[in-house]
Design a protein around this motif. Sequence first.
Motif, PDB file in Angstrom:
ATOM      1  N   ASP A   1       0.833  -1.208   0.000  1.00  0.00           N
ATOM      2  CA  ASP A   1       0.000   0.000   0.000  1.00  0.00           C
ATOM      3  C   ASP A   1       0.866   1.256   0.000  1.00  0.00           C
ATOM      4  OD1 ASP A   1      -2.306  -1.497  -0.037  1.00  0.00           O
ATOM      5  OD2 ASP A   1      -2.623  -1.412   2.144  1.00  0.00           O
ATOM      6  N   GLY A   2       1.997   1.233   0.679  1.00  0.00           N
ATOM      7  CA  GLY A   2       2.911   2.372   0.716  1.00  0.00           C
ATOM      8  C   GLY A   2       3.471   2.681  -0.661  1.00  0.00           C
ATOM      9  N   GLU A   3       3.808   1.629  -1.419  1.00  0.00           N
ATOM     10  CA  GLU A   3       4.324   1.825  -2.778  1.00  0.00           C
ATOM     11  C   GLU A   3       3.246   2.392  -3.688  1.00  0.00           C
ATOM     12  OE1 GLU A   3       7.711  -1.677  -2.940  1.00  0.00           O
ATOM     13  OE2 GLU A   3       5.609  -2.209  -3.299  1.00  0.00           O
ATOM     14  N   ARG A   4       2.012   1.929  -3.531  1.00  0.00           N
ATOM     15  CA  ARG A   4       0.895   2.487  -4.312  1.00  0.00           C
ATOM     16  C   ARG A   4       0.696   3.965  -3.969  1.00  0.00           C
ATOM     17  NH1 ARG A   4      -1.840  -1.864  -6.494  1.00  0.00           N
ATOM     18  NH2 ARG A   4      -1.693  -3.716  -5.204  1.00  0.00           N
ATOM     19  N   ASP A   5       0.720   4.273  -2.669  1.00  0.00           N
ATOM     20  CA  ASP A   5       0.542   5.661  -2.225  1.00  0.00           C
ATOM     21  C   ASP A   5       1.631   6.566  -2.798  1.00  0.00           C
ATOM     22  OD1 ASP A   5      -1.720   4.973  -0.818  1.00  0.00           O
ATOM     23  OD2 ASP A   5      -0.718   4.922   1.139  1.00  0.00           O
ATOM     24  N   ARG A   6       2.884   6.084  -2.803  1.00  0.00           N
ATOM     25  CA  ARG A   6       3.980   6.897  -3.357  1.00  0.00           C
ATOM     26  C   ARG A   6       3.768   7.163  -4.846  1.00  0.00           C
ATOM     27  NH1 ARG A   6       6.906   4.217   0.525  1.00  0.00           N
ATOM     28  NH2 ARG A   6       7.408   2.434  -0.794  1.00  0.00           N
ATOM     29  N   ALA A   7       3.340   6.145  -5.603  1.00  0.00           N
ATOM     30  CA  ALA A   7       3.101   6.318  -7.044  1.00  0.00           C
ATOM     31  C   ALA A   7       1.941   7.293  -7.277  1.00  0.00           C
ATOM     32  CB  ALA A   7       2.813   4.963  -7.699  1.00  0.00           C
ATOM     33  N   ILE A   8       0.872   7.150  -6.498  1.00  0.00           N
ATOM     34  CA  ILE A   8      -0.289   8.043  -6.647  1.00  0.00           C
ATOM     35  C   ILE A   8       0.082   9.464  -6.245  1.00  0.00           C
ATOM     36  CG2 ILE A   8      -2.603   8.544  -5.755  1.00  0.00           C
ATOM     37  CD1 ILE A   8      -3.044   5.465  -5.696  1.00  0.00           C
ATOM     38  N   ASP A   9       0.880   9.625  -5.180  1.00  0.00           N
ATOM     39  CA  ASP A   9       1.335  10.961  -4.773  1.00  0.00           C
ATOM     40  C   ASP A   9       2.153  11.616  -5.886  1.00  0.00           C
ATOM     41  OD1 ASP A   9       0.090  10.739  -2.323  1.00  0.00           O
ATOM     42  OD2 ASP A   9       1.932  10.271  -1.209  1.00  0.00           O
ATOM     43  N   GLU A  10       3.030  10.828  -6.526  1.00  0.00           N
ATOM     44  CA  GLU A  10       3.844  11.362  -7.623  1.00  0.00           C
ATOM     45  C   GLU A  10       2.948  11.814  -8.781  1.00  0.00           C
ATOM     46  OE1 GLU A  10       7.379  12.502  -9.455  1.00  0.00           O
ATOM     47  OE2 GLU A  10       7.125  11.773  -7.406  1.00  0.00           O
ATOM     48  N   LEU A  11       1.948  11.003  -9.118  1.00  0.00           N
ATOM     49  CA  LEU A  11       1.005  11.364 -10.175  1.00  0.00           C
ATOM     50  C   LEU A  11       0.235  12.631  -9.807  1.00  0.00           C
ATOM     51  CD1 LEU A  11      -0.324   7.793 -10.990  1.00  0.00           C
ATOM     52  CD2 LEU A  11       1.028   9.238 -12.525  1.00  0.00           C
ATOM     53  N   ARG A  12      -0.236  12.711  -8.560  1.00  0.00           N
ATOM     54  CA  ARG A  12      -0.987  13.884  -8.106  1.00  0.00           C
ATOM     55  C   ARG A  12      -0.139  15.152  -8.185  1.00  0.00           C
ATOM     56  NH1 ARG A  12      -1.236  13.357  -2.637  1.00  0.00           N
ATOM     57  NH2 ARG A  12       0.576  14.695  -2.662  1.00  0.00           N
ATOM     58  N   ASP A  13       1.117  15.051  -7.727  1.00  0.00           N
ATOM     59  CA  ASP A  13       1.996  16.224  -7.762  1.00  0.00           C
ATOM     60  C   ASP A  13       2.208  16.718  -9.191  1.00  0.00           C
ATOM     61  OD1 ASP A  13       2.209  16.060  -5.029  1.00  0.00           O
ATOM     62  OD2 ASP A  13       4.233  15.191  -5.038  1.00  0.00           O
ATOM     63  N   ARG A  14       2.386  15.800 -10.123  1.00  0.00           N
ATOM     64  CA  ARG A  14       2.606  16.194 -11.512  1.00  0.00           C
ATOM     65  C   ARG A  14       1.332  16.795 -12.112  1.00  0.00           C
ATOM     66  NH1 ARG A  14       7.510  14.063 -13.173  1.00  0.00           N
ATOM     67  NH2 ARG A  14       8.707  13.973 -11.260  1.00  0.00           N
ATOM     68  N   ALA A  15       0.170  16.287 -11.722  1.00  0.00           N
ATOM     69  CA  ALA A  15      -1.094  16.849 -12.218  1.00  0.00           C
ATOM     70  C   ALA A  15      -1.280  18.265 -11.679  1.00  0.00           C
ATOM     71  CB  ALA A  15      -2.265  15.955 -11.817  1.00  0.00           C
ATOM     72  N   VAL A  16      -0.972  18.462 -10.392  1.00  0.00           N
ATOM     73  CA  VAL A  16      -1.100  19.794  -9.789  1.00  0.00           C
ATOM     74  C   VAL A  16      -0.152  20.782 -10.457  1.00  0.00           C
ATOM     75  CG1 VAL A  16      -0.664  21.093  -7.656  1.00  0.00           C
ATOM     76  CG2 VAL A  16      -1.962  18.967  -7.566  1.00  0.00           C
ATOM     77  N   GLU A  17       1.044  20.323 -10.815  1.00  0.00           N
ATOM     78  CA  GLU A  17       2.024  21.181 -11.490  1.00  0.00           C
ATOM     79  C   GLU A  17       1.646  21.453 -12.943  1.00  0.00           C
ATOM     80  OE1 GLU A  17       5.578  18.889 -11.095  1.00  0.00           O
ATOM     81  OE2 GLU A  17       5.850  19.406  -8.986  1.00  0.00           O
ATOM     82  N   GLY A  18       0.614  20.740 -13.454  1.00  0.00           N
ATOM     83  CA  GLY A  18       0.213  20.914 -14.844  1.00  0.00           C
ATOM     84  C   GLY A  18       1.091  20.143 -15.808  1.00  0.00           C
ATOM     85  N   ARG A  19       1.833  19.180 -15.323  1.00  0.00           N
ATOM     86  CA  ARG A  19       2.747  18.417 -16.181  1.00  0.00           C
ATOM     87  C   ARG A  19       2.073  17.209 -16.811  1.00  0.00           C
ATOM     88  NH1 ARG A  19       7.765  20.219 -16.028  1.00  0.00           N
ATOM     89  NH2 ARG A  19       8.356  21.640 -14.384  1.00  0.00           N
ATOM     90  N   ILE A  20       0.915  16.790 -16.279  1.00  0.00           N
ATOM     91  CA  ILE A  20       0.110  15.758 -16.925  1.00  0.00           C
ATOM     92  C   ILE A  20      -1.347  16.222 -16.882  1.00  0.00           C
ATOM     93  CG2 ILE A  20       1.669  13.831 -16.425  1.00  0.00           C
ATOM     94  CD1 ILE A  20      -0.260  12.966 -14.187  1.00  0.00           C
ATOM     95  N   SER A  21      -2.130  15.736 -17.819  1.00  0.00           N
ATOM     96  CA  SER A  21      -3.534  16.141 -17.882  1.00  0.00           C
ATOM     97  C   SER A  21      -4.356  15.436 -16.812  1.00  0.00           C
ATOM     98  CB  SER A  21      -4.115  15.805 -19.262  1.00  0.00           C
ATOM     99  OG  SER A  21      -4.250  14.400 -19.396  1.00  0.00           O
ATOM    100  N   HIS A  22      -5.530  15.953 -16.568  1.00  0.00           N
ATOM    101  CA  HIS A  22      -6.440  15.352 -15.596  1.00  0.00           C
ATOM    102  C   HIS A  22      -6.822  13.933 -16.029  1.00  0.00           C
ATOM    103  CE1 HIS A  22      -9.547  14.995 -12.573  1.00  0.00           C
ATOM    104  NE2 HIS A  22     -10.409  14.653 -13.519  1.00  0.00           N
ATOM    105  N   ASP A  23      -7.089  13.744 -17.316  1.00  0.00           N
ATOM    106  CA  ASP A  23      -7.455  12.424 -17.824  1.00  0.00           C
ATOM    107  C   ASP A  23      -6.322  11.418 -17.624  1.00  0.00           C
ATOM    108  OD1 ASP A  23      -9.923  13.403 -18.574  1.00  0.00           O
ATOM    109  OD2 ASP A  23      -9.352  13.719 -20.671  1.00  0.00           O
ATOM    110  N   THR A  24      -5.080  11.839 -17.895  1.00  0.00           N
ATOM    111  CA  THR A  24      -3.929  10.953 -17.674  1.00  0.00           C
ATOM    112  C   THR A  24      -3.829  10.604 -16.196  1.00  0.00           C
ATOM    113  OG1 THR A  24      -2.763  11.918 -19.554  1.00  0.00           O
ATOM    114  CG2 THR A  24      -1.423  10.764 -17.916  1.00  0.00           C
ATOM    115  N   PHE A  25      -4.000  11.597 -15.339  1.00  0.00           N
ATOM    116  CA  PHE A  25      -3.942  11.365 -13.894  1.00  0.00           C
ATOM    117  C   PHE A  25      -4.974  10.325 -13.461  1.00  0.00           C
ATOM    118  CE2 PHE A  25      -5.809  12.550  -9.748  1.00  0.00           C
ATOM    119  CZ  PHE A  25      -4.752  12.195  -8.923  1.00  0.00           C
ATOM    120  N   VAL A  26      -6.231  10.516 -13.872  1.00  0.00           N
ATOM    121  CA  VAL A  26      -7.298   9.606 -13.463  1.00  0.00           C
ATOM    122  C   VAL A  26      -7.030   8.192 -13.978  1.00  0.00           C
ATOM    123  CG1 VAL A  26      -9.767   9.095 -13.773  1.00  0.00           C
ATOM    124  CG2 VAL A  26      -9.030  11.420 -13.245  1.00  0.00           C
ATOM    125  N   GLY A  27      -6.622   8.074 -15.236  1.00  0.00           N
ATOM    126  CA  GLY A  27      -6.342   6.759 -15.808  1.00  0.00           C
ATOM    127  C   GLY A  27      -5.204   6.047 -15.100  1.00  0.00           C
TER     128      GLY A  27
END
Length: 183
Positions: free
Chosen positions: A12-38
Amino acid sequence: MSSTHPHFRASDGERDRAIDELRDRAVEGRISHDTFVGRVDQALRARNRYELDELVADLPERPTMRKRLTDMVAAVSDFTTKVQSAWRKPRLPRLALPDDNRLRYVVGRGSACDLVLSDLTVSRVHAELRREEDGSWMLVDLGSLNGTRLNGWRLVGPARVRSGDEISFGDCGFLISSENPSA
């Protein structure tokens, strides 16, 4: 054996780290919302750490502290340059619109004009200001060689002028003002 072995389940910790990384990049505008959700959906279904690593492997790199500092210094320098340029910009003389009953105000180099400008870039009969029935003023170029400009745009036909507009006849520029403070 390492935890990246394909047969070990992702924690679960590894999943959380990957999701946190995705969230941070979405907030920075480096990936789209659709990419983030997928990708969050894929992270929740990932069977092992290898699949999680693949979800974040192609994300754009975050800017380094040096890059952020360089960008900040460049922005401050650009702002300072713009302020200095604006400060040095010449102040235009004011041209008050007539408040009498005059319907036509001719500008040019000729002595019969209402506003005589001796600059050689101004034609003998260069332009005119015409009062409309509603009291507004129209600026009209009278076929001048060097043109008449309103707020930087060369006139190709009559144009309405208001207090605060910049007009120029050849190289002679003015700021339109009205003598009547309520106009």
